[in-house]
Motif scaffolding. Structure first.
Motif: not given
Length: 144
Positions: A14-15, A18-19, A44, A47-48, A51, A84, A121, A125
């Motif tokens: 998921t990270n 997102t990226a 995105a 996905c976040s 996550f 992070h 962000w 990710a």
């Protein structure tokens, strides 16, 4: 059905997703393609959110993982992890503010905030994937 020990892989995916969505959104807005930018940024956001759900489920059922690296890699890992986590905390209010400005048509405010929020962000990710790779694949904890 996924087991709890499978969830770190889902979290990393998921990270990564997102990226990828963030990068596509950036490229699309630079090209002036607002429709595709909007779609990529909504992806995105989804996905976040995925996550966050999986991360909370994982932490509620497993606690915190132990890092198995020794020597100089330990401070490197914990520095990346600390930055992070601090970045992740910072984007929690920033992303909804950014989305609200876009949805209400305040595009100049959206643009100004995005100049700070997007790189943070993206860092969160990507560094999430790095932390995962280091803790799970490169330097896993091996119980004695």
């Amino acid at each position: 059905m996924l087991a709890v020990n499978d969830l770190p892989h889902v979290i990393a995916l998921t990270n990564l997703a997102t990226a990828v969505c963030l990068m596509i959104g950036y490229v699309m807005i630079r090209r002036g393609d607002i429709r595709r930018h909007r779609l990529a940024m909504l992806a995105a956001l989804v996905c976040s959110a995925a996550f966050l759900v999986v991360y909370v489920l994982y932490k509620a059922n497993s606690g915190f993982a132990r890092f198995g690296g020794v020597g100089v890699i330990r401070p490197v890992y914990f520095t990346i992890l600390t930055v992070h986590v601090l970045g992740a905390i910072a984007i929690v209010p920033l992303v909804p503010m950014l989305v609200a400005r876009a949805l209400t048509g305040r595009f100049e405010e959206h643009r100004r905030l995005a100049r700070w929020t997007w790189p943070l962000w993206m860092f969160v990710a990507v560094s999430g994937v790095v932390v995962y790779a280091m803790a799970v694949h490169l330097f896993p904890h091996v119980p004695a």
